[in-house]
Design an enzyme around this catalytic site. Structure first.
Site, PDB file in Angstrom:
ATOM      1  N   GLY A  66      -4.338   1.043  11.584  1.00 58.15           N
ATOM      2  CA  GLY A  66      -5.211   1.636  10.579  1.00 58.15           C
ATOM      3  C   GLY A  66      -6.616   1.920  11.101  1.00 58.15           C
ATOM      4  O   GLY A  66      -6.985   1.493  12.198  1.00 58.15           O
ATOM      5  N   HIS A  67      -7.394   2.612  10.272  1.00 62.04           N
ATOM      6  CA  HIS A  67      -8.731   3.005  10.733  1.00 62.04           C
ATOM      7  C   HIS A  67      -9.644   1.796  10.893  1.00 62.04           C
ATOM      8  O   HIS A  67      -9.543   0.819  10.173  1.00 62.04           O
ATOM      9  CB  HIS A  67      -9.376   4.062   9.836  1.00 62.04           C
ATOM     10  N   ASN A  68     -10.488   1.895  11.909  1.00 58.84           N
ATOM     11  CA  ASN A  68     -11.493   0.867  12.209  1.00 58.84           C
ATOM     12  C   ASN A  68     -10.910  -0.416  12.781  1.00 58.84           C
ATOM     13  O   ASN A  68     -11.625  -1.410  12.926  1.00 58.84           O
ATOM     14  CB  ASN A  68     -12.335   0.528  10.972  1.00 58.84           C
TER      15      ASN A  68
END
Lengths: 366, 366, 366
Positions: free
Chosen positions: C237-239
């Site tokens: 997922g992002h980050n």
């Protein structure tokens, strides 16, 4: 793109405390922000970063306004305002129009002149591509597909024949829409494929994530209703219906003919059996195993959170005997009852201390 | 395509009760069907729809014939007959032959003239493409691959170098066959890749689903035996062997060197550890966690079905202490034995009431 | 490629027992090997195969040398030596240079002359492709991407705009790097997309598996640190940040903003909630459900191994009442205490017999 704080406040319907002529040009995190940057604050985890920020302005809720040393833009849904501000300061690059010379477009396809067909994209016979649609590089639009206005196939998307994509739908790289559903009849030991005569309908404003798959229906269509958001690596079986504005996190799988209501949120890696009916406003935490219809709103969970391996091995071994253990306890109660007058266990007994934390079914800002 | 009921009965080996000259042209659901439509009935859930149908004919089992107001086509495997009827009324469009001008075919590749190489497909050196094979748009056939007669790579399929695809195999969009297996040797803290010198053999009549992955073997081949059906988003590790006619539902993952027998069914999102031996006729329900070899036929399951979150939090917290709880019960039994002559808990104690329903390991018509 | 045993011993730093002039030309399994073949032995499961082997030489550890009838190459990390030997005997085919005529390369892209751009690959504006990089067939390198020296995009890889790929990184077919992260703000019932202004940084020597997805960050970058190995069908997922040399097996999913340390191993189909902090040297067994931060090194597990369905149905039904069962036991203890002086259950009670075996979190040769 640069805006004055006054202009931002006006466009976003926020209340400004600060110089309306001051200008910001980009979004930045509180800790890294300078005078030209716009920030967002909601999570008290960042309270110190807010107190020390050099940002040009901070978007936040009324209750937090006093915490900011910088000019503030205040509203009741600051996260939504922040999202809009992000698009104002960082507008998407305008999509081209026409078609790349390497694109392969069947002469019977109807492509709106304002749409774009990218390099090595293929558009088959009788497909329809609406105004402003974007068919990214390496994508396939199968025969007789319909792609709505301003829909965006980012790259390497596969639309099998006859699927319908709504307006402003966003299809991420590698997703596959309309594969023949996984249905077979048994012919002795062998599997004989059922024809899959339905199609797929993707509603307006739907998003389908990277490498996710939505199978076509056996007779009627598989439907992803307007506003639903489907993350990466998700499987939606044939004849499923996903309701409006339902959001599914990555790695989940929905077996055939299961219908999910509107406004549901489904955590990551959730699995659902087939032919279930899930109501509106039902929320599942991550890795939930759904084997029954759940018509009522609520939050549902399952799974065992990870623990040290040695501990887990002992507990998991005991699980195999949980039924027997329960019967042994029942037996003890019966025997003890013969020895003394046993008052029933009080229903008011204290709940278990410190339950394991669980993934929130609500999407939080990351 | 239109057929008379007499002709259908003859071709499908069914017994007709009705006018043999009456004609049907398409498959439809009972509720929506009109005089020109052919339907199927098996699930009593649709009993009222059957009673009210206006269908031209209904395929069903002898036991259900009396329920139909419409002409009937009766046989002992009505679902299989229905599948054949579907293909008769809705025949697949004939595949083209030759190659699209945008296809890139190495001059050393041997492509049968009756095969089709689609737009933006790439066929590398010394690949062999058999008679009637279909290489869909954007697909890659790597160097030295062999694709059997009438095999179908629907679109955007990747065959890495040297893999072999059987006759009539069906490879769905985005699947990747023959990636180097995930094997590494430790070099201090770093991982050093093991060469993967084996290949992949996909048998005759195998189906591989959309965006599924089958890794090539380290030394010997990864094998998917004839007639196996692999759904979407499935991972098959290197050196695995999947037996004949074994069917796997979506989102499952099989770790390296695990061998699965013939005629198994594997529910969705099942996970298997590596180096296991699973026998013939073994069935797993959805989300089963398989950590041991299971040579014996049978149905195996695991996982905790979802429940209301508040309930789950308490039970899951208790699971962490299940081993301790078991010991406490054993201790109570010992103490109680000193207070009275405790007869042992009867093995004939009643089983748990209302077990949770589980995803069926058998594939049902959706 | 053929080598003398003397030359192999020298290059691999192994001790040879045998004729240094004898030659081997390929890697083979012990059972199938002939005089020209090189083998590896470590697992006693193959002890008989070793005793009977006709191999030209066997790589093994000092402790096993006496077991081999064939010449031996002995070292302290024989598996690593075997990997190096594999590459010597079976060197990868040299990559071509330049670009295929069907490739679409924007005139503003900077492509090193020693790189290769394959058929139907697309390189967008201002992308940079380093020396010796390989952009496989059908791959997309988005605008402003940077691809490091000798990085390899095997085939049909998607790099969204602005992502950075380190040197010698290996990206397998169908992986998608840099999709906009799955972040939305609520606008009443509807979801409004958050702009995703960060990017993705893939470190040197990283591998990303087939059809895996790494989302771009919301503000800062998603980072896969040097030497990390990501298997097939994995969602990051992002980050997120994945630490150096951390290895993840297939079908796992990591929710947004979770940070995983260095030198971790993550079994197949593991799920992690968002915003967690996982330390260095943390190991998860397959299908673990991770809902809390785990800063300490160790092996963590969860899940219930599969058992016969009838057994599972009873135990799973009882799980729903585990909290109540625990309270009933507590109540029995209290009552019994009133009847007799109950000594506490000894902490030294024997552990559960035969815990279920679990997938090893350490990568073994398959």
């Amino acid at each position: 793109m640069e805006y004055s704080l006054g202009e931002l406040a006006r466009r976003l319907g926020l209340t400004l405390a600060g110089d309306p002529a001051a200008r910001v040009a980009r979004i930045a995190p509180l800790a890294a922000a300078g005078p030209g940057d716009l920030c967002f604050y909601a999570d008290r985890k960042y309270r110190e970063a807010l107190a020390a920020t050099r940002a040009g302005a901070v978007i936040l809720a009324p209750a937090n306004q006093a915490l900011s040393p910088a000019p503030t833009l205040v509203g009741d849904n600051p996260y939504l305002a922040y999202a809009h501000a992000g698009w104002l300061l960082h507008p998407p690059t305008a999509a081209p129009q026409g078609r790349h010379p390497s694109a392969v477009v069947d002469e019977t396809a109807r492509v709106d002149p304002s749409a774009w067909i990218g390099p090595c994209a293929v558009v088959e016979a009788e497909a329809e591509i609406g105004p402003g649609a974007f068919i990214g590089p390496g994508s396939l639009v199968g025969a007789r597909c319909r792609v709505g206005a301003e829909a965006r196939l980012v790259a390497r998307v596969t639309l099998c024949p006859g699927v319908r994509i709504g307006q402003r739908a966003l299809l991420q790289p590698g997703c596959v829409i309309g594969r023949d559903g996984f249905g077979f009849a048994r012919d002795g030991r062998r599997w004989f494929r059922m024809p899959q005569l339905g199609s797929v309908e993707i509603g307006d404003d739907v998003e389908i994530g990277a490498n996710s798959c939505v199978d076509r229906g056996a007779l009627e269509d598989t439907v992803i209703a307007a506003g639903a958001k489907i993350d990466n690596l998700i499987q939606i079986g044939h004849n499923c219906r996903i309701g409006e504005n339902t959001a599914m996190a990555a790695c989940s799988g929905i077996s055939g003919s299961t219908r999910i209501g509107n406004d549901c949120t489904i955590g990551g890696a959730v699995g659902m059996a087939g032919h279930l009916e899930i109501g509106d406003n039902v929320h599942f935490t991550g890795m939930a195993m759904v084997t029954r219809s759940l018509p009522e709103p609520g939050v549902y969970s399952s799974g065992i959170p990870a623990m040290p391996n040695a501990e887990w091995r002992k507990n998991a071994a005991r699980f195999r005997h949980l039924d027997e253990l329960t019967r042994r306890v029942k037996h003890l109660e019966a025997v003890l009852a013969t020895l003394s007058a046993v008052p029933p266990a009080t229903a008011e007994a204290p709940a278990a201390a410190s339950p394991p934390s669980t993934p929130s079914p609500e999407r939080e800002p990351d």
